[in-house]
Design a protein around this motif. Structure first.
Motif, PDB file in Angstrom:
ATOM      1  N   ASP A  61       0.842  -1.193   0.000  1.00  0.00           N
ATOM      2  CA  ASP A  61       0.000   0.000   0.000  1.00  0.00           C
ATOM      3  C   ASP A  61       0.880   1.247   0.000  1.00  0.00           C
ATOM      4  OD1 ASP A  61      -2.443   1.599   0.341  1.00  0.00           O
ATOM      5  OD2 ASP A  61      -1.646   1.963   2.358  1.00  0.00           O
ATOM      6  N   HIS A  62       1.886   1.234   0.878  1.00  0.00           N
ATOM      7  CA  HIS A  62       2.831   2.356   0.957  1.00  0.00           C
ATOM      8  C   HIS A  62       4.209   1.760   1.230  1.00  0.00           C
ATOM      9  CE1 HIS A  62       4.171   6.383   3.000  1.00  0.00           C
ATOM     10  NE2 HIS A  62       4.820   6.132   1.865  1.00  0.00           N
ATOM     11  N   LEU A  63       5.086   1.819   0.234  1.00  0.00           N
ATOM     12  CA  LEU A  63       6.436   1.267   0.346  1.00  0.00           C
ATOM     13  C   LEU A  63       7.400   2.356   0.793  1.00  0.00           C
ATOM     14  CD1 LEU A  63       8.376  -1.154  -0.160  1.00  0.00           C
ATOM     15  CD2 LEU A  63       8.680  -0.263  -2.492  1.00  0.00           C
ATOM     16  N   LEU A  64       8.050   2.131   1.921  1.00  0.00           N
ATOM     17  CA  LEU A  64       9.129   3.004   2.374  1.00  0.00           C
ATOM     18  C   LEU A  64      10.445   2.429   1.865  1.00  0.00           C
ATOM     19  CD1 LEU A  64       8.060   3.503   6.111  1.00  0.00           C
ATOM     20  CD2 LEU A  64       7.522   4.983   4.156  1.00  0.00           C
ATOM     21  N   VAL A  65      11.238   3.236   1.189  1.00  0.00           N
ATOM     22  CA  VAL A  65      12.509   2.790   0.626  1.00  0.00           C
ATOM     23  C   VAL A  65      13.638   3.519   1.337  1.00  0.00           C
ATOM     24  CG1 VAL A  65      13.920   2.563  -1.449  1.00  0.00           C
ATOM     25  CG2 VAL A  65      11.424   2.386  -1.612  1.00  0.00           C
ATOM     26  N   VAL A  66      14.495   2.771   2.005  1.00  0.00           N
ATOM     27  CA  VAL A  66      15.667   3.347   2.660  1.00  0.00           C
ATOM     28  C   VAL A  66      16.838   3.221   1.699  1.00  0.00           C
ATOM     29  CG1 VAL A  66      17.255   3.198   4.612  1.00  0.00           C
ATOM     30  CG2 VAL A  66      14.806   2.772   4.952  1.00  0.00           C
ATOM     31  N   GLY A  67      17.267   4.335   1.143  1.00  0.00           N
ATOM     32  CA  GLY A  67      18.374   4.334   0.189  1.00  0.00           C
ATOM     33  C   GLY A  67      17.935   4.865  -1.156  1.00  0.00           C
ATOM     34  N   ARG A  88       5.749   2.341  -7.676  1.00  0.00           N
ATOM     35  CA  ARG A  88       4.799   3.450  -7.837  1.00  0.00           C
ATOM     36  C   ARG A  88       3.948   3.234  -9.082  1.00  0.00           C
ATOM     37  NH1 ARG A  88       0.993   6.258  -6.177  1.00  0.00           N
ATOM     38  NH2 ARG A  88       0.675   8.263  -7.223  1.00  0.00           N
ATOM     39  N   ARG A  89       4.565   2.844 -10.176  1.00  0.00           N
ATOM     40  CA  ARG A  89       3.833   2.625 -11.419  1.00  0.00           C
ATOM     41  C   ARG A  89       2.906   1.414 -11.346  1.00  0.00           C
ATOM     42  NH1 ARG A  89       7.993   4.023 -16.401  1.00  0.00           N
ATOM     43  NH2 ARG A  89       7.850   6.299 -16.138  1.00  0.00           N
ATOM     44  N   LEU A  90       3.205   0.514 -10.430  1.00  0.00           N
ATOM     45  CA  LEU A  90       2.347  -0.653 -10.224  1.00  0.00           C
ATOM     46  C   LEU A  90       1.289  -0.401  -9.155  1.00  0.00           C
ATOM     47  CD1 LEU A  90       5.069  -3.431 -10.525  1.00  0.00           C
ATOM     48  CD2 LEU A  90       3.238  -2.943 -12.163  1.00  0.00           C
ATOM     49  N   GLY A  91       1.171   0.850  -8.707  1.00  0.00           N
ATOM     50  CA  GLY A  91       0.044   1.227  -7.882  1.00  0.00           C
ATOM     51  C   GLY A  91       0.311   1.488  -6.424  1.00  0.00           C
ATOM     52  N   ALA A  92       1.543   1.385  -5.981  1.00  0.00           N
ATOM     53  CA  ALA A  92       1.854   1.629  -4.574  1.00  0.00           C
ATOM     54  C   ALA A  92       2.197   3.096  -4.339  1.00  0.00           C
ATOM     55  CB  ALA A  92       3.022   0.755  -4.133  1.00  0.00           C
ATOM     56  N   ARG A  93       1.889   3.586  -3.148  1.00  0.00           N
ATOM     57  CA  ARG A  93       2.474   4.847  -2.703  1.00  0.00           C
ATOM     58  C   ARG A  93       3.917   4.558  -2.323  1.00  0.00           C
ATOM     59  NH1 ARG A  93      -0.394   6.189   2.324  1.00  0.00           N
ATOM     60  NH2 ARG A  93       0.983   8.011   2.347  1.00  0.00           N
ATOM     61  N   VAL A  94       4.821   5.512  -2.574  1.00  0.00           N
ATOM     62  CA  VAL A  94       6.243   5.265  -2.326  1.00  0.00           C
ATOM     63  C   VAL A  94       6.883   6.507  -1.718  1.00  0.00           C
ATOM     64  CG1 VAL A  94       8.478   4.667  -3.329  1.00  0.00           C
ATOM     65  CG2 VAL A  94       6.398   3.620  -4.246  1.00  0.00           C
ATOM     66  N   THR A  95       7.699   6.287  -0.682  1.00  0.00           N
ATOM     67  CA  THR A  95       8.533   7.334  -0.103  1.00  0.00           C
ATOM     68  C   THR A  95       9.970   6.849  -0.083  1.00  0.00           C
ATOM     69  OG1 THR A  95       6.738   8.153   1.304  1.00  0.00           O
ATOM     70  CG2 THR A  95       8.985   8.744   1.944  1.00  0.00           C
ATOM     71  N   VAL A  96      10.882   7.673  -0.569  1.00  0.00           N
ATOM     72  CA  VAL A  96      12.312   7.349  -0.590  1.00  0.00           C
ATOM     73  C   VAL A  96      13.019   8.189   0.461  1.00  0.00           C
ATOM     74  CG1 VAL A  96      14.433   7.337  -1.952  1.00  0.00           C
ATOM     75  CG2 VAL A  96      12.260   6.742  -3.041  1.00  0.00           C
ATOM     76  N   LEU A  97      13.793   7.536   1.315  1.00  0.00           N
ATOM     77  CA  LEU A  97      14.557   8.207   2.366  1.00  0.00           C
ATOM     78  C   LEU A  97      16.044   8.047   2.073  1.00  0.00           C
ATOM     79  CD1 LEU A  97      12.501   6.849   5.397  1.00  0.00           C
ATOM     80  CD2 LEU A  97      12.203   9.029   4.207  1.00  0.00           C
ATOM     81  N   GLU A  98      16.721   9.135   1.793  1.00  0.00           N
ATOM     82  CA  GLU A  98      18.137   9.109   1.433  1.00  0.00           C
ATOM     83  C   GLU A  98      18.931  10.009   2.377  1.00  0.00           C
ATOM     84  OE1 GLU A  98      21.792   8.925   0.359  1.00  0.00           O
ATOM     85  OE2 GLU A  98      20.354   7.534  -0.551  1.00  0.00           O
ATOM     86  N   ALA A  99      19.989   9.456   2.967  1.00  0.00           N
ATOM     87  CA  ALA A  99      20.774  10.198   3.941  1.00  0.00           C
ATOM     88  C   ALA A  99      21.588  11.322   3.305  1.00  0.00           C
ATOM     89  CB  ALA A  99      21.705   9.246   4.692  1.00  0.00           C
ATOM     90  N   ALA A 100      21.968  11.159   2.036  1.00  0.00           N
ATOM     91  CA  ALA A 100      22.765  12.183   1.360  1.00  0.00           C
ATOM     92  C   ALA A 100      21.966  12.742   0.179  1.00  0.00           C
ATOM     93  CB  ALA A 100      24.098  11.589   0.920  1.00  0.00           C
ATOM     94  N   ARG A 101      22.485  12.552  -1.032  1.00  0.00           N
ATOM     95  CA  ARG A 101      21.835  13.063  -2.240  1.00  0.00           C
ATOM     96  C   ARG A 101      21.347  11.890  -3.077  1.00  0.00           C
ATOM     97  NH1 ARG A 101      23.633  13.888  -7.381  1.00  0.00           N
ATOM     98  NH2 ARG A 101      25.794  13.434  -6.851  1.00  0.00           N
ATOM     99  N   LEU A 102      20.204  12.035  -3.708  1.00  0.00           N
ATOM    100  CA  LEU A 102      19.674  11.006  -4.589  1.00  0.00           C
ATOM    101  C   LEU A 102      20.703  10.658  -5.661  1.00  0.00           C
ATOM    102  CD1 LEU A 102      16.769   9.611  -4.934  1.00  0.00           C
ATOM    103  CD2 LEU A 102      16.527  11.149  -6.897  1.00  0.00           C
ATOM    104  N   MET A 103      20.962   9.350  -5.842  1.00  0.00           N
ATOM    105  CA  MET A 103      21.891   8.869  -6.864  1.00  0.00           C
ATOM    106  C   MET A 103      23.215   9.627  -6.782  1.00  0.00           C
ATOM    107  SD  MET A 103      19.035   8.524  -9.903  1.00  0.00           S
ATOM    108  CE  MET A 103      20.167   7.939 -11.159  1.00  0.00           C
ATOM    109  N   SER A 119       3.312   0.437   4.785  1.00  0.00           N
ATOM    110  CA  SER A 119       2.881  -0.959   4.919  1.00  0.00           C
ATOM    111  C   SER A 119       4.042  -1.923   4.746  1.00  0.00           C
ATOM    112  CB  SER A 119       1.796  -1.263   3.881  1.00  0.00           C
ATOM    113  OG  SER A 119       2.309  -1.099   2.557  1.00  0.00           O
ATOM    114  N   HIS A 120       5.047  -1.511   3.941  1.00  0.00           N
ATOM    115  CA  HIS A 120       6.202  -2.354   3.670  1.00  0.00           C
ATOM    116  C   HIS A 120       7.464  -1.486   3.661  1.00  0.00           C
ATOM    117  CE1 HIS A 120       2.833  -4.707   2.106  1.00  0.00           C
ATOM    118  NE2 HIS A 120       3.592  -5.790   2.164  1.00  0.00           N
ATOM    119  N   LEU A 121       8.587  -2.143   3.874  1.00  0.00           N
ATOM    120  CA  LEU A 121       9.870  -1.439   3.979  1.00  0.00           C
ATOM    121  C   LEU A 121      10.908  -2.156   3.125  1.00  0.00           C
ATOM    122  CD1 LEU A 121      11.710   0.701   5.411  1.00  0.00           C
ATOM    123  CD2 LEU A 121      12.051  -1.010   7.215  1.00  0.00           C
TER     124      LEU A 121
END
Length: 475
Positions: A172-178, A191-206, A260-262
């Motif tokens: 339902d809502h995927l939390l992504v660490v990294g 996200r494209r398959l229908g989940a809400r997504v939050t990305v948590l990055e300690a520095a800069r994306l990519m 909902s998932h990590l």
């Protein structure tokens, strides 16, 4: 009772690096033993490149349905059968498995032993109850995902790339660490398959990529509804009923993000713990087994290739390192792994591909003599026809026009970067690409146009116009 076995080369690990080397050496007539404790094919086949790109392909199909209006076709919101999507992923793995099977490699002349390997001396190792003596050993045991020291993480269920593709329930809502390549790719796919997504990055994306190119990817991710949090500190992970929450530092206080998932996608570690490498005189750091430019360990009888040496954690570079060891160990040819241009690609949409130096790396090494040329994808006719106009090609050269690096962000960037891989491997100047004749209309024209832009200021300068006028009057 201990069995004894003598061979020319013993390869430990049947991932991309080990399989490439074992196949090559066996076909060249050497007696090769391959030791693998788990599945043939390794991380790439079961947990990495193959399943992730299969999931990305399914997500792309869903997104195409949503965006059909741009072609005058009625757009629809796709119905996602997530379990069936994961069946597609497993089907792709099953289709490729025979290429990496025990039967195929035994057919090539490789003796395959399914066992755990450990060194007992500088030139011997044990594979369960078999003592193997070899003229050369090659360690290709790969790497595994690591988990950051976040309080509470061990108390909640979470995915890594090794378990993500076994999941058959859409989050339902995927939390992504990294926010590295794995995190970004899987965030967008889900996200494209229908989940809400939050990305948590300690520095800069990519963070290993050119920031100018990353900005293009970031804008697309945000536009698709992915919540990207950069430079965040996760204070702890805690349960929230049947879900979990990431508690992050925010404005002097805390913010709870319930998911909902990590997915934890924040680093890798070499698989060396069970090898007893100290008994073979092999040195290592937390990043991997220490190797020289010839990929030899501190024990000259032993090479280490692929993720386990910590140099370049990419499947294609594992294969390249296997080829280098064959050149050196079998043909006695000089090699230098550090001289091999490194290409990589993040398979987001748009893709981001790079080879060689980034602009920042080139300026650090060559100073103000560096030249940078760009060509926007929206100026490419094929990109306009396909409505894929986000992105650009960015080429870095020295003052003489020798290519130092290239980066492309846009549709099929992983394919488009390949001409620059050739340019770097052959030490070509940018003029060679500018002089290519390429089919029209193709996305590949972006490379020729970017290369041509290098000469624009000189070609259309006042000095050149005077020379042309003088020559024309003489004709």
């Amino acid at each position: 009772m201990t069995a004894r076995l003598v061979c020319d080369i013993c390869v430990v690990g049947a991932g991309s690096a080990g399989l490439s080397l074992a196949a090559g050496a066996a076909q060249l007539g050497l007696k090769v033993v391959l030791v693998e404790r788990d599945k043939m094919g390794g991380d790439c086949l079961y947990h990495g490149c193959v399943p992730s790109k299969s999931l990305i392909a399914a997500a792309h199909a869903a997104q195409t349905m949503r965006q059909a209006t741009r072609f005058g076709v009625q757009a629809v919101e796709p119905t996602i059968a997530f379990a069936a999507t994961m069946d597609h992923v497993r089907g792709v793995i099953a289709a490729i498995e025979p290429n990496d099977s025990v039967e195929r490699f035994e057919g090539l002349g490789v003796q395959v032993i399914k066992a755990t390997a450990r060194f007992v001396s500088r030139d011997e190792l044990m594979a369960d109850d078999t003592l193997i003596r070899a003229r050369r050993f090659v360690v290709a045991t790969g790497s595994r995902p690591t988990t950051p020291p976040i309080p509470g993480l061990a108390d909640v269920p979470y995915f890594t790339n090794e378990t993500l593709f076994d999941n058959r329930i859409r989050p339902d809502h995927l939390l992504v660490v990294g926010g590295g390549p794995i995190g970004v790719e899987m965030a967008q796919a889900h996200r494209r398959l229908g989940a809400r997504v939050t990305v948590l990055e300690a520095a800069r994306l990519m963070g290993n990529d050119d920031p100018e190119l990353v900005d293009v990817v970031r804008r697309r991710l945000v536009a698709e509804g992915i919540d990207i949090r950069e430079q965040v500190r996760i204070e702890r992970i805690e349960r929230d009923g049947a879900s979990m929450a990431a508690v992050i530092a925010a404005d002097g206080g805390e913010e709870r993000l319930v998911g909902s998932h990590l997915l934890v996608a924040a680093g890798r570690a070499p698989n060396i713990e069970q090898l007893d490498i100290d008994k073979a005189g092999i040195a290592a750091t937390r990043k991997g087994i220490t190797v020289d430019k010839k990929l030899r360990t501190t024990n000259p009888r032993v090479y280490a290739i692929g993720d386990v040496n910590g140099l370049t954690p990419f499947t294609h570079m594992a294969g390249a390192q296997a080829a280098l060891v064959i050149r050196h160990a079998l043909f006695r040819l000089p090699i230098n792994v550090r001289a091999v241009p490194l290409p990589w690609c993040t398979y987001s949409d748009p893709e981001l591909a790079q080879v060689g130096m980034t602009e920042a790396q080139a300026r650090a090494a060559h100073g103000e003599s560096v030249r940078v040329v760009r060509w926007k994808l929206h100026e490419n006719d094929r990109a306009q026809a396909e409505r894929e106009t986000e992105g650009l090609a960015k080429i870095i050269t020295d003052r003489r026009g020798r290519v130092l690096g290239a980066g492309i962000v846009g549709a099929r960037a992983g394919e488009l970067i390949q001409v620059w891989c050739l340019a770097l491997s052959r030490k070509m100047k940018i003029g060679a690409v500018a002089q290519m004749i390429v089919p029209y209309p193709t996305l590949g024209e972006i490379n020729k146009r970017a290369a041509g832009a290098y000469f624009t200021d000189w070609l259309f300068s006042a000095r050149t116009r005077r020379i042309v006028g003088w020559l024309f009057r003489l004709w």
